[in-house]
Write a protein that holds these residues in place. Structure first.
Motif, PDB file in Angstrom:
ATOM      1  N   ALA A   1     -10.115  -3.332  24.818  1.00  0.00           N
ATOM      2  CA  ALA A   1      -9.558  -1.981  24.926  1.00  0.00           C
ATOM      3  C   ALA A   1      -8.045  -2.007  24.733  1.00  0.00           C
ATOM      4  O   ALA A   1      -7.471  -1.133  24.063  1.00  0.00           O
ATOM      5  CB  ALA A   1      -9.926  -1.377  26.284  1.00  0.00           C
ATOM      6  N   LEU A   2      -7.382  -3.022  25.298  1.00  0.00           N
ATOM      7  CA  LEU A   2      -5.941  -3.153  25.100  1.00  0.00           C
ATOM      8  C   LEU A   2      -5.601  -3.396  23.636  1.00  0.00           C
ATOM      9  O   LEU A   2      -4.596  -2.900  23.123  1.00  0.00           O
ATOM     10  CB  LEU A   2      -5.405  -4.314  25.948  1.00  0.00           C
ATOM     11  CG  LEU A   2      -5.385  -4.123  27.466  1.00  0.00           C
ATOM     12  CD1 LEU A   2      -5.077  -5.447  28.159  1.00  0.00           C
ATOM     13  CD2 LEU A   2      -4.366  -3.064  27.870  1.00  0.00           C
ATOM     14  N   MET A   3      -6.455  -4.160  22.932  1.00  0.00           N
ATOM     15  CA  MET A   3      -6.212  -4.470  21.526  1.00  0.00           C
ATOM     16  C   MET A   3      -6.300  -3.243  20.629  1.00  0.00           C
ATOM     17  O   MET A   3      -5.846  -3.275  19.481  1.00  0.00           O
ATOM     18  CB  MET A   3      -7.201  -5.526  21.047  1.00  0.00           C
ATOM     19  CG  MET A   3      -6.916  -6.935  21.570  1.00  0.00           C
ATOM     20  SD  MET A   3      -5.384  -7.639  20.904  1.00  0.00           S
ATOM     21  CE  MET A   3      -5.870  -7.899  19.181  1.00  0.00           C
ATOM     22  N   ALA A   4      -6.873  -2.147  21.121  1.00  0.00           N
ATOM     23  CA  ALA A   4      -6.923  -0.912  20.333  1.00  0.00           C
ATOM     24  C   ALA A   4      -5.540  -0.295  20.175  1.00  0.00           C
ATOM     25  O   ALA A   4      -5.319   0.549  19.292  1.00  0.00           O
ATOM     26  CB  ALA A   4      -7.877   0.087  20.985  1.00  0.00           C
ATOM     27  N   ASP A   5      -4.597  -0.728  21.033  1.00  0.00           N
ATOM     28  CA  ASP A   5      -3.217  -0.255  20.929  1.00  0.00           C
ATOM     29  C   ASP A   5      -2.468  -1.133  19.938  1.00  0.00           C
ATOM     30  O   ASP A   5      -2.426  -2.360  20.090  1.00  0.00           O
ATOM     31  CB  ASP A   5      -2.548  -0.316  22.307  1.00  0.00           C
ATOM     32  CG  ASP A   5      -1.108   0.146  22.275  1.00  0.00           C
ATOM     33  OD1 ASP A   5      -0.865   1.337  22.490  1.00  0.00           O
ATOM     34  OD2 ASP A   5      -0.223  -0.703  22.011  1.00  0.00           O
ATOM     35  N   ALA A   6      -1.872  -0.529  18.914  1.00  0.00           N
ATOM     36  CA  ALA A   6      -1.215  -1.300  17.858  1.00  0.00           C
ATOM     37  C   ALA A   6      -0.072  -2.148  18.393  1.00  0.00           C
ATOM     38  O   ALA A   6       0.138  -3.282  17.939  1.00  0.00           O
ATOM     39  CB  ALA A   6      -0.695  -0.354  16.769  1.00  0.00           C
ATOM     40  N   GLY A   7       0.654  -1.624  19.377  1.00  0.00           N
ATOM     41  CA  GLY A   7       1.766  -2.387  19.931  1.00  0.00           C
ATOM     42  C   GLY A   7       1.296  -3.639  20.652  1.00  0.00           C
ATOM     43  O   GLY A   7       1.896  -4.713  20.513  1.00  0.00           O
ATOM     44  N   PHE A   8       0.215  -3.539  21.404  1.00  0.00           N
ATOM     45  CA  PHE A   8      -0.313  -4.697  22.105  1.00  0.00           C
ATOM     46  C   PHE A   8      -0.903  -5.697  21.112  1.00  0.00           C
ATOM     47  O   PHE A   8      -0.713  -6.910  21.248  1.00  0.00           O
ATOM     48  CB  PHE A   8      -1.388  -4.275  23.114  1.00  0.00           C
ATOM     49  CG  PHE A   8      -1.912  -5.417  23.940  1.00  0.00           C
ATOM     50  CD1 PHE A   8      -1.201  -5.893  25.030  1.00  0.00           C
ATOM     51  CD2 PHE A   8      -3.115  -6.028  23.616  1.00  0.00           C
ATOM     52  CE1 PHE A   8      -1.669  -6.955  25.784  1.00  0.00           C
ATOM     53  CE2 PHE A   8      -3.597  -7.090  24.364  1.00  0.00           C
ATOM     54  CZ  PHE A   8      -2.879  -7.550  25.454  1.00  0.00           C
ATOM     55  N   ALA A   9      -1.615  -5.197  20.102  1.00  0.00           N
ATOM     56  CA  ALA A   9      -2.194  -6.080  19.090  1.00  0.00           C
ATOM     57  C   ALA A   9      -1.102  -6.854  18.361  1.00  0.00           C
ATOM     58  O   ALA A   9      -1.256  -8.048  18.069  1.00  0.00           O
ATOM     59  CB  ALA A   9      -3.039  -5.275  18.097  1.00  0.00           C
ATOM     60  N   ALA A  10       0.008  -6.196  18.056  1.00  0.00           N
ATOM     61  CA  ALA A  10       1.121  -6.875  17.387  1.00  0.00           C
ATOM     62  C   ALA A  10       1.714  -7.948  18.295  1.00  0.00           C
ATOM     63  O   ALA A  10       2.078  -9.039  17.838  1.00  0.00           O
ATOM     64  CB  ALA A  10       2.191  -5.861  16.988  1.00  0.00           C
ATOM     65  N   ALA A  11       1.797  -7.645  19.595  1.00  0.00           N
ATOM     66  CA  ALA A  11       2.327  -8.639  20.533  1.00  0.00           C
ATOM     67  C   ALA A  11       1.403  -9.851  20.632  1.00  0.00           C
ATOM     68  O   ALA A  11       1.871 -10.993  20.716  1.00  0.00           O
ATOM     69  CB  ALA A  11       2.504  -8.000  21.917  1.00  0.00           C
ATOM     70  N   MET A  12       0.100  -9.631  20.583  1.00  0.00           N
ATOM     71  CA  MET A  12      -0.842 -10.751  20.620  1.00  0.00           C
ATOM     72  C   MET A  12      -0.709 -11.594  19.359  1.00  0.00           C
ATOM     73  O   MET A  12      -0.804 -12.827  19.409  1.00  0.00           O
ATOM     74  CB  MET A  12      -2.268 -10.234  20.769  1.00  0.00           C
ATOM     75  CG  MET A  12      -2.596  -9.660  22.132  1.00  0.00           C
ATOM     76  SD  MET A  12      -2.235 -10.803  23.507  1.00  0.00           S
ATOM     77  CE  MET A  12      -3.159 -12.242  23.004  1.00  0.00           C
ATOM     78  N   ALA A  13      -0.494 -10.944  18.218  1.00  0.00           N
ATOM     79  CA  ALA A  13      -0.292 -11.697  16.980  1.00  0.00           C
ATOM     80  C   ALA A  13       0.946 -12.579  17.088  1.00  0.00           C
ATOM     81  O   ALA A  13       0.949 -13.733  16.622  1.00  0.00           O
ATOM     82  CB  ALA A  13      -0.169 -10.740  15.796  1.00  0.00           C
ATOM     83  N   THR A  14       1.991 -12.068  17.699  1.00  0.00           N
ATOM     84  CA  THR A  14       3.211 -12.852  17.902  1.00  0.00           C
ATOM     85  C   THR A  14       2.949 -14.038  18.818  1.00  0.00           C
ATOM     86  O   THR A  14       3.420 -15.160  18.566  1.00  0.00           O
ATOM     87  CB  THR A  14       4.310 -11.961  18.503  1.00  0.00           C
ATOM     88  OG1 THR A  14       4.611 -10.899  17.587  1.00  0.00           O
ATOM     89  CG2 THR A  14       5.577 -12.754  18.772  1.00  0.00           C
ATOM     90  N   LEU A  15       2.180 -13.817  19.885  1.00  0.00           N
ATOM     91  CA  LEU A  15       1.860 -14.894  20.822  1.00  0.00           C
ATOM     92  C   LEU A  15       1.086 -16.010  20.122  1.00  0.00           C
ATOM     93  O   LEU A  15       1.422 -17.192  20.245  1.00  0.00           O
ATOM     94  CB  LEU A  15       1.046 -14.335  21.983  1.00  0.00           C
ATOM     95  CG  LEU A  15       0.597 -15.337  23.051  1.00  0.00           C
ATOM     96  CD1 LEU A  15       1.797 -15.908  23.787  1.00  0.00           C
ATOM     97  CD2 LEU A  15      -0.368 -14.672  24.029  1.00  0.00           C
ATOM     98  N   VAL A  16       0.055 -15.628  19.377  1.00  0.00           N
ATOM     99  CA  VAL A  16      -0.781 -16.619  18.693  1.00  0.00           C
ATOM    100  C   VAL A  16       0.027 -17.350  17.615  1.00  0.00           C
ATOM    101  O   VAL A  16      -0.098 -18.562  17.442  1.00  0.00           O
ATOM    102  CB  VAL A  16      -2.023 -15.955  18.101  1.00  0.00           C
ATOM    103  CG1 VAL A  16      -2.800 -16.936  17.230  1.00  0.00           C
ATOM    104  CG2 VAL A  16      -2.917 -15.424  19.212  1.00  0.00           C
ATOM    105  N   ALA A  17       0.863 -16.617  16.881  1.00  0.00           N
ATOM    106  CA  ALA A  17       1.665 -17.245  15.831  1.00  0.00           C
ATOM    107  C   ALA A  17       2.618 -18.284  16.414  1.00  0.00           C
ATOM    108  O   ALA A  17       2.805 -19.367  15.844  1.00  0.00           O
ATOM    109  CB  ALA A  17       2.448 -16.178  15.061  1.00  0.00           C
ATOM    110  N   GLY A  18       3.216 -17.982  17.542  1.00  0.00           N
ATOM    111  CA  GLY A  18       4.120 -18.938  18.171  1.00  0.00           C
ATOM    112  C   GLY A  18       3.401 -20.209  18.600  1.00  0.00           C
ATOM    113  O   GLY A  18       3.914 -21.319  18.434  1.00  0.00           O
TER     114      GLY A  18
END
Length: 233
Positions: free
Chosen positions: A115-132
């Motif tokens: 449900a949190l991933m449906a928010d674009a801002g949170f999804a972008a933050a998760m992408a940043t976390l995984v990329a790091g």
């Protein structure tokens, strides 16, 4: 009080997404030695899946077919873990997480995480976390393939001084991880690790104390972790 605001990734979250993440979490306690999740575990929608470490330390490890354990990372307060199994298609844990001491966690179910991933801002933050974390994994593979054991030891100590996967800008001058743990993280024997630590101590980069390693010269230790320049000849 938890350390999440001091974590660089959490601090980068917009306030709305940070508050939504905290609101979605439930408190969870682990005793020292207790397993949070195991390598190969499958996730259920209602199961706790994404975890914030509010207090205490954990280790992420893998078990090899011969029974030997390899330590991937030490997880300090402020970090969030468990996202990989939520983001890929297998929904299976790639490693095991074990409490090194009594821990307080915040646990977000797989369902609430989606449900949190449906928010674009949170999804972008998760992408940043995984990329790091993927970048750190690549750097570790590079060091294993191309660096000497001493360079790898120095590089690991610098990384741990900055909180491991936290990678905070400011580094501490004391590392409390045991030499057995450090050897398992590097995949070397305890005598080999001891030899390289003694060499770095003779160079003035660190001091070896009972139960801890003290960094005496961070610049010298960081330089020791860099590959040697090729011989121009």
């Amino acid at each position: 009080m938890h350390d999440f605001p001091d974590n660089p990734w959490f601090r980068s979250l917009p306030d709305a997404q940070a508050q939504a993440l905290l609101a979605a979490a439930q408190p969870l306690r682990l005793s020292a030695g207790q397993v949070l999740f195991r390598q190969g575990d499958m996730l259920a929608p209602s199961a706790a899946a994404f975890f914030g470490v509010a207090a205490g330390n954990l280790k992420l490890c893998v078990l090899h077919s011969d029974g030997k354990e390899g330590i991937l990372a030490l997880i300090e307060p402020g970090n969030w873990i468990g996202e990989v199994a939520l983001l890929d298609n297998t929904q299976r844990r790639a490693h095991t997480a074990i409490a090194l001491e009594d821990c307080r966690l915040l646990a977000v179910s797989a369902e609430r995480f989606q449900a949190l991933m449906a928010d674009a801002g949170f999804a972008a933050a998760m992408a940043t976390l995984v990329a790091g974390r993927l970048r750190m994994a690549y750097e570790t593979l590079f060091s294993q393939a191309l660096q000497t054991t001493r360079e790898r030891v120095a590089r690991l100590l610098v990384m741990l001084a900055h909180g491991g996967i936290t990678q905070s800008a400011s580094g501490r001058m004391r590392i409390s991880a045991s030499q057995d743990t450090l050897a398992m993280m590097l995949g070397v024997s305890r005598p080999t690790l001891s030899k390289e630590l003694q060499a770095l101590a003779r160079e003035g980069a660190l001091g070896i104390r009972y139960g801890r390693i003290e960094i005496l010269d961070m610049d010298r230790l960081r330089a020791a972790g860099q590959p040697a320049a090729p011989d121009p000849a």
